[in-house]
Design a protein around this motif. Structure first.
Motif, PDB file in Angstrom:
ATOM      1  N   LYS A  37     -31.407  26.458  16.641  1.00 45.78           N
ATOM      2  CA  LYS A  37     -32.478  26.354  15.653  1.00 45.78           C
ATOM      3  C   LYS A  37     -32.557  24.935  15.129  1.00 45.78           C
ATOM      4  CE  LYS A  37     -29.747  28.114  11.759  1.00 45.78           C
ATOM      5  NZ  LYS A  37     -29.715  29.120  10.722  1.00 45.78           N
ATOM      6  N   GLU A  38     -33.454  24.720  14.200  1.00 40.34           N
ATOM      7  CA  GLU A  38     -33.655  23.400  13.622  1.00 40.34           C
ATOM      8  C   GLU A  38     -32.772  23.235  12.383  1.00 40.34           C
ATOM      9  OE1 GLU A  38     -37.488  20.489  12.939  1.00 40.34           O
ATOM     10  OE2 GLU A  38     -37.789  22.635  13.060  1.00 40.34           O
ATOM     11  N   TYR A  39     -32.123  22.088  12.280  1.00 39.32           N
ATOM     12  CA  TYR A  39     -31.223  21.817  11.163  1.00 39.32           C
ATOM     13  C   TYR A  39     -31.737  20.631  10.359  1.00 39.32           C
ATOM     14  CZ  TYR A  39     -28.107  24.782  13.841  1.00 39.32           C
ATOM     15  OH  TYR A  39     -27.575  25.829  14.542  1.00 39.32           O
ATOM     16  N   PHE A  92     -43.283  23.598   3.469  1.00 38.49           N
ATOM     17  CA  PHE A  92     -42.364  23.086   4.483  1.00 38.49           C
ATOM     18  C   PHE A  92     -40.924  23.297   4.051  1.00 38.49           C
ATOM     19  CE2 PHE A  92     -39.749  19.929   6.542  1.00 38.49           C
ATOM     20  CZ  PHE A  92     -40.161  19.995   7.857  1.00 38.49           C
ATOM     21  N   ILE A  93     -40.608  22.950   2.819  1.00 40.22           N
ATOM     22  CA  ILE A  93     -39.257  23.122   2.298  1.00 40.22           C
ATOM     23  C   ILE A  93     -38.880  24.590   2.288  1.00 40.22           C
ATOM     24  CG2 ILE A  93     -37.811  22.889   0.231  1.00 40.22           C
ATOM     25  CD1 ILE A  93     -38.191  20.286   1.704  1.00 40.22           C
ATOM     26  N   LEU A  97     -35.717  26.078   4.317  1.00 41.80           N
ATOM     27  CA  LEU A  97     -34.636  26.788   3.631  1.00 41.80           C
ATOM     28  C   LEU A  97     -34.484  28.236   4.100  1.00 41.80           C
ATOM     29  CD1 LEU A  97     -35.038  25.445  -0.004  1.00 41.80           C
ATOM     30  CD2 LEU A  97     -33.288  24.821   1.675  1.00 41.80           C
ATOM     31  N   SER A  98     -35.572  28.853   4.510  1.00 38.19           N
ATOM     32  CA  SER A  98     -35.487  30.228   4.990  1.00 38.19           C
ATOM     33  C   SER A  98     -34.687  30.334   6.277  1.00 38.19           C
ATOM     34  CB  SER A  98     -36.875  30.834   5.175  1.00 38.19           C
ATOM     35  OG  SER A  98     -37.525  30.272   6.299  1.00 38.19           O
TER      36      SER A  98
END
Length: 100
Positions: A37-39, A92-93, A97-98
């Protein structure tokens, strides 16, 4: 070439270090698209939200290969830049965070 070097080369060649630039405020969010996933990255704090960073730091080791990839990507200009409106910052944030 070891596994970590292969992962770094893959991140660089596929431009998976991403700068999300919000305008007109010029706020910046750095991410890296990992294998799963994206970090989120914070280069000023030398921080990555990936599990490897957490476990390496708790064992007294240096961060993770994502941070090394970031340093190399910025040096070699292998960054994907995406520009957003400041109106999109909050959503976006929340999305970022989700995924944590």
């Amino acid at each position: 070439m070891n596994l970590q070097s292969e992962k770094i080369n893959s991140i660089l060649s596929e431009k998976r270090i991403k700068l999300h630039l919000f305008e007109p405020s010029n706020r910046k969010i750095w991410t890296v698209v990992g294998t799963e996933k994206e970090y989120w990255l914070d280069p000023d704090l030398d921080f990555c939200s990936c599990p490897g960073y957490y476990f390496n730091k708790s064992d007294g080791k240096n961060g993770c290969y994502h941070l090394e990839s970031f340093k190399m990507a910025t040096a070699k200009n292998k960054i994907e830049l995406t520009t957003f409106s400041d109106d999109e910052y909050e959503s976006f944030i929340a999305s970022l965070l989700s995924g944590l």
